[in-house]
Scaffold this motif. Structure first.
Motif, mmCIF file in Angstrom:
data_model
loop_
_atom_site.group_PDB
_atom_site.id
_atom_site.type_symbol
_atom_site.label_atom_id
_atom_site.label_comp_id
_atom_site.label_asym_id
_atom_site.label_seq_id
_atom_site.Cartn_x
_atom_site.Cartn_y
_atom_site.Cartn_z
ATOM 1 N N GLU A 6 0.841 -1.197 0.000
ATOM 2 C CA GLU A 6 0.000 0.000 0.000
ATOM 3 C C GLU A 6 0.877 1.248 0.000
ATOM 4 O OE1 GLU A 6 -3.130 -0.306 -0.307
ATOM 5 O OE2 GLU A 6 -3.473 -2.396 0.291
ATOM 6 N N GLY A 7 0.521 2.206 -0.836
ATOM 7 C CA GLY A 7 1.250 3.465 -0.847
ATOM 8 C C GLY A 7 0.944 4.266 0.418
ATOM 9 N N HIS A 8 1.887 5.096 0.807
ATOM 10 C CA HIS A 8 1.691 5.924 2.003
ATOM 11 C C HIS A 8 0.619 6.983 1.724
ATOM 12 C CE1 HIS A 8 2.534 8.582 5.327
ATOM 13 N NE2 HIS A 8 3.284 7.625 5.856
ATOM 14 N N PRO A 9 -0.432 7.051 2.579
ATOM 15 C CA PRO A 9 -1.549 7.964 2.293
ATOM 16 C C PRO A 9 -1.118 9.416 2.128
ATOM 17 C CG PRO A 9 -2.022 6.590 4.216
ATOM 18 C CD PRO A 9 -0.628 6.269 3.794
ATOM 19 N N LEU A 10 -0.143 9.827 2.912
ATOM 20 C CA LEU A 10 0.296 11.220 2.838
ATOM 21 C C LEU A 10 0.953 11.508 1.485
ATOM 22 C CD1 LEU A 10 0.473 13.708 4.776
ATOM 23 C CD2 LEU A 10 2.878 13.102 5.025
ATOM 24 N N GLN A 11 1.780 10.576 1.048
ATOM 25 C CA GLN A 11 2.455 10.761 -0.249
ATOM 26 C C GLN A 11 1.425 10.743 -1.378
ATOM 27 O OE1 GLN A 11 5.074 11.989 0.323
ATOM 28 N NE2 GLN A 11 6.826 10.620 0.465
ATOM 29 N N ILE A 12 0.421 9.889 -1.232
ATOM 30 C CA ILE A 12 -0.625 9.825 -2.252
ATOM 31 C C ILE A 12 -1.357 11.164 -2.309
ATOM 32 C CG2 ILE A 12 -2.859 8.738 -2.789
ATOM 33 C CD1 ILE A 12 -1.547 6.068 -1.988
ATOM 34 N N LYS A 13 -1.615 11.735 -1.161
ATOM 35 C CA LYS A 13 -2.260 13.052 -1.089
ATOM 36 C C LYS A 13 -1.411 14.098 -1.813
ATOM 37 C CE LYS A 13 -5.135 14.582 2.754
ATOM 38 N NZ LYS A 13 -5.114 14.680 4.213
ATOM 39 N N ARG A 14 -0.114 14.064 -1.526
ATOM 40 C CA ARG A 14 0.796 15.038 -2.166
ATOM 41 C C ARG A 14 0.808 14.837 -3.679
ATOM 42 N NH1 ARG A 14 6.535 14.451 -0.163
ATOM 43 N NH2 ARG A 14 6.866 16.331 -1.397
ATOM 44 N N ALA A 15 0.777 13.562 -4.090
ATOM 45 C CA ALA A 15 0.800 13.264 -5.521
ATOM 46 C C ALA A 15 -0.467 13.795 -6.196
ATOM 47 C CB ALA A 15 0.939 11.763 -5.735
ATOM 48 N N ILE A 16 -1.592 13.605 -5.525
ATOM 49 C CA ILE A 16 -2.857 14.079 -6.096
ATOM 50 C C ILE A 16 -2.802 15.597 -6.287
ATOM 51 C CG2 ILE A 16 -5.318 14.411 -5.566
ATOM 52 C CD1 ILE A 16 -5.187 11.561 -4.267
ATOM 53 N N ILE A 37 6.308 6.024 -8.465
ATOM 54 C CA ILE A 37 5.595 4.906 -7.839
ATOM 55 C C ILE A 37 6.364 3.630 -8.162
ATOM 56 C CG2 ILE A 37 3.426 3.617 -7.770
ATOM 57 C CD1 ILE A 37 2.144 6.245 -9.011
ATOM 58 N N ASP A 38 6.849 2.957 -7.135
ATOM 59 C CA ASP A 38 7.568 1.704 -7.383
ATOM 60 C C ASP A 38 7.525 0.837 -6.143
ATOM 61 O OD1 ASP A 38 9.629 0.928 -9.842
ATOM 62 O OD2 ASP A 38 9.933 -0.236 -8.012
ATOM 63 N N ILE A 39 7.524 -0.461 -6.360
ATOM 64 C CA ILE A 39 7.468 -1.375 -5.215
ATOM 65 C C ILE A 39 8.850 -1.557 -4.575
ATOM 66 C CG2 ILE A 39 7.864 -3.566 -6.443
ATOM 67 C CD1 ILE A 39 5.280 -4.480 -4.690
ATOM 68 N N VAL A 70 -1.666 1.641 -5.778
ATOM 69 C CA VAL A 70 -1.379 3.068 -5.670
ATOM 70 C C VAL A 70 -2.175 3.842 -6.731
ATOM 71 C CG1 VAL A 70 0.418 4.823 -5.857
ATOM 72 C CG2 VAL A 70 0.902 2.688 -4.657
ATOM 73 N N LEU A 71 -2.203 3.322 -7.950
ATOM 74 C CA LEU A 71 -2.941 4.022 -9.007
ATOM 75 C C LEU A 71 -4.424 4.110 -8.651
ATOM 76 C CD1 LEU A 71 -1.280 2.642 -12.281
ATOM 77 C CD2 LEU A 71 -1.013 4.900 -11.249
#
Lengths: 561, 161
Positions: free
Chosen positions: A190-200, A303-305, A327-328
């Motif tokens: 699972e991607g880190h929620p905070l990083q996902i937020k920043r990416a969005i 984004i990478d595992i 993540v996507l």
């Protein structure tokens, strides 16, 4: 008291493979594998006998890439094991799930320089995710369980298991472990929620985003999510060689391949973008060109595992370690449509102005024309490639639309890979047409596998783009070494490939004129036999455009005029 | 800059080769490496001193973590930690020089662990600077042989890695 019957290590090996749902192994027997091959004789697992162990590994690799399942190869101790090395390294560089089993001399003789002894766990240390030498038959089931788990999860890769002959013979009570504890191996999914937020936020703010997608998208089965992301954000998508098929190249947002032999418009877009959304890629030198001129104005989301890929060569502002698909999905949830008319207009203009091009006059037989014909006649085929010019023409001119349909040696660049990989792919996907786009140089590195294809009735087609040269090296010599063609001319020393095919019992077809191309391809793919088409192409055709070594990716050489 | 990494690994054959191979393959420089089993016989602790900037350290750490047999990697450089190294040094020691050598050993709280008619072996533990200082002082007598363990380290207090 419960009575448990004992079985030999070789029988336990078969049981383990059955538990892992292995349907086929590629291999060659030998002195140190006799007990295992004896046990295979009665088992439901199909053993495909190859002619060189390197090809057993490439077949397992092609099988794995085409099906998404773990490929298995088998070789005896010593030279059998060392012959696997190129195939294992190839799978390691391209993150292919594979388990290689090797026979080993009996435990009591290890370290004694015994006949056909090689320290294969030592040799493969840097090219496997992990490797094992089983010294006690009681550890065999647990080890094989771990090997398959590690090979196929996280960032996949090859695992080698070395089994001494006496361990194959010794008996033990068989139990396949349900659980295991690998405290040092817990891939982040699972991607880190905070990083996902920043990416969005970064994607929403971007004016000129580009999606840069690689093999990780295919491994993670994330093509649908990738397409959804692109269509939602209206970001153009460029792929790496390994990512071909992750996004349909027929799609209006597709830019084709990026990098040294990528499209001009992909490289221009990469240079002018303000945000790279990198998914399952590793910023390889063939993609980035000169590093300090790469995407100079871009923020990077990566984004990478594999955490070790983050900021390895290009600094990443927003790293997201996790499985691409997961993540996507999370990214898509948080994103809305945003018109990017100006950016897309600019890209359309580049596409019109700088398309891939070659001399279409039909005066000589052009390799690009052949690939286009293959594409037209067999759009759903699995394409494998050798390495060099043939590989790059295939990458440029075959428009891949589905994942797992373009199979090529990316990282290691192994000539001779395509043909055995095609055989492996066909074994995994018997209903698909499988075509290896080959060169006359590459094909001669593994052409003995014609015997394997004929013996096991595996009808794949090899399309040799025969220019009588080690073409990519010749191209570099032409462009950067004053046409001094040192050791690259193969012409008169190569065999007659149609006769070679026939000698093995395969179909051989020779093509000299553009008008013969279509019928030759049709004949080969409908023959239901292994087939070799010898296309005598224009010997000095080059792969263009091209970014010279050390240049920035927007500084491309192309045809004049 | 030098960093001290404390790396917990599975106590299995081949793990040391994996770790040391990783360093040479990726072009990282090891200053010293010390390995030994921990309180748990299944786990070994490697203390690795490595030279490099932040970028190199980030890669070293990630690559070490990527090894399946690696359980945990910690950079002790930024932590409150205690670091020690063991040295054994054999110096030329004619009887008339013995007392002077013993005085030096005393100052460094080192011990004499072997005496022969012409040599003495001194055992010393301490941080790298102390060991270096002592070695420099003993050089004048003539160093016959020297062995150092490489650094081992633990964090201070309750915290563990």
């Amino acid at each position: 008291m419960k009575m448990v019957s004992k079985i030999s290590g070789a029988e336990a090996f078969i049981e383990c493979l059955c538990k892992e749902n292995v349907e086929v192994v590629f291999g060659i027997p030998g002195g140190s594998l006799l007990p295992i091959h004896d046990a295979l004789y009665d088992s439901s697992i199909k053993h495909i006998l190859v002619r060189h162990e390197q090809c057993a590994a490439h077949m397992a690799d092609g099988y794995a890439r085409a099906t998404g399942r773990t490929g298995v190869c088998l070789a005896t101790s010593g030279p059998g094991a060392t012959n696997l090395v190129t195939g294992i390294a190839n799978a390691y560089m391209d993150s292919v799930p594979m388990v290689a089993f090797t026979g080993q001399v009996p435990t009591g003789m290890i370290g004694n320089d015994a006949f056909q002894e090689a320290d294969i766990t030592g040799i493969t240390l840097p090219i496997t995710k992990i490797n094992y030498l089983i010294k006690d038959v009681n550890n065999l089931p647990k080890t094989i369980r771990e090997a398959f788990h590690i090979a196929s999860t996280g960032r996949p890769g090859p695992v080698l298991v070395d089994i001494p002959k006496d361990v194959q013979i010794m008996e033990s009570e068989f139990e396949y472990p349900k659980t295991f504890n690998l405290r040092g191996y817990k891939p982040t999914i699972e991607g880190h929620p905070l990083q996902i937020k920043r990416a969005i936020k970064a994607i929403t703010d971007a004016e000129r985003p580009i999606i840069y997608a690689g093999g990780g998208v295919i491994i993670s089965n994330a093509s649908e999510e990738l397409r959804a992301l692109a269509e939602l954000t209206l970001a153009p998508v460029t792929t790496t060689l390994m990512g071909k098929g992750a996004f349909p190249e027929s799609h209006p947002l597709s830019l084709g391949m990026v990098g040294m032999h990528g499209t001009k418009y992909a490289n221009y877009a990469m240079t002018e973008t303000d945000l790279i959304v990198a998914v399952g890629v590793r910023f390889d030198d063939r993609v980035t060109g000169k590093l300090n001129a790469f995407a100079p104005n871009a923020k990077v989301i990566h984004i990478d595992i594999d955490p070790a890929e983050i900021s390895k060569s290009v600094s990443v502002g927003i790293p997201i370690v996790g499985d691409a698909k997961r993540v996507l999905k999370e990214l898509i949830k948080g994103l809305g449509k945003k018109p990017r008319t100006e950016w897309l207009k600019k890209i359309e203009k580049w596409k019109k102005e700088f398309p891939l091009r070659y001399d279409r006059s039909g005066k000589t037989l052009k390799p690009q024309f052949i690939i286009e014909q293959i594409n037209e006649l067999c759009p759903d085929a699995i394409i494998t490639t050798e390495v060099g010019q043939c590989q790059m023409w295939a990458a440029q001119y075959f428009k891949s639309t589905k994942p797992r349909s373009f199979i090529s040696s990316g990282g290691l660049g192994t000539m001779g890979y395509g043909f055995p990989a095609a055989i492996g792919a066909k074994v995994g996907c018997p209903d698909k047409t499988v075509i290896d786009i080959a060169g006359d140089g590459s094909f001669q590195m593994t052409c003995q596998e014609l015997a394997t294809a004929v013996l096991n009735d595996i009808p794949v087609t090899v399309a040799i783009l025969n220019n009588g040269f080690l073409g990519m090296v010749r191209q570099w010599q032409e462009l950067f070494y004053d046409k001094r063609y040192s050791a690259t001319y193969l012409g008169t020393t190569s065999p007659d490939f149609t006769k070679l095919a026939e000698a093995y019992g395969a179909l051989g077809i020779e093509v000299r004129k553009p008008s013969e191309v279509k019928s030759a391809i049709e004949e080969a793919v409908t023959s239901d036999k292994p087939a070799v088409i010898d296309f005598k192409i224009d010997p000095e055709e080059n792969v263009l455009p091209m970014v010279p070594a050390g240049a920035a990716i927007n500084e491309m050489i192309d045809y004049e005029g | 800059m030098k960093h001290t990494l404390s790396v917990l690994v599975e106590n299995k054959p081949g793990v040391l080769a994996r770790v040391s191979g990783l360093f040479s393959r990726r072009g990282f420089n090891i200053d010293s490496l010390a390995v030994g089993v921990t309180e748990n016989p299944e786990i070994s602790r490697m203390t690795i001193v490595v030279e490099g900037d932040d970028r190199v350290l980030e890669q070293v750490t990630k690559q070490l973590n990527k090894l399946i047999d690696t359980i945990k990697v910690s950079d002790l450089t930024a932590e409150e930690s205690v670091e020690r190294e063991l040295m054994m040094i054999k110096v030329a020691a004619e009887p008339k020089m013995r007392s002077e050598i013993m005085q030096i050993a005393d100052i460094f709280r080192a011990r004499i662990i072997d005496v022969s008619p012409k040599t003495m072996i001194i055992e010393a533990t301490g941080d790298e600077e102390k060991i270096n200082a002592m070695e420099a002082l003993l050089k004048q007598f003539g160093v016959k042989e020297l062995a150092r363990t490489g650094k081992i380290a633990l964090t201070r207090g309750l915290k563990s890695v």
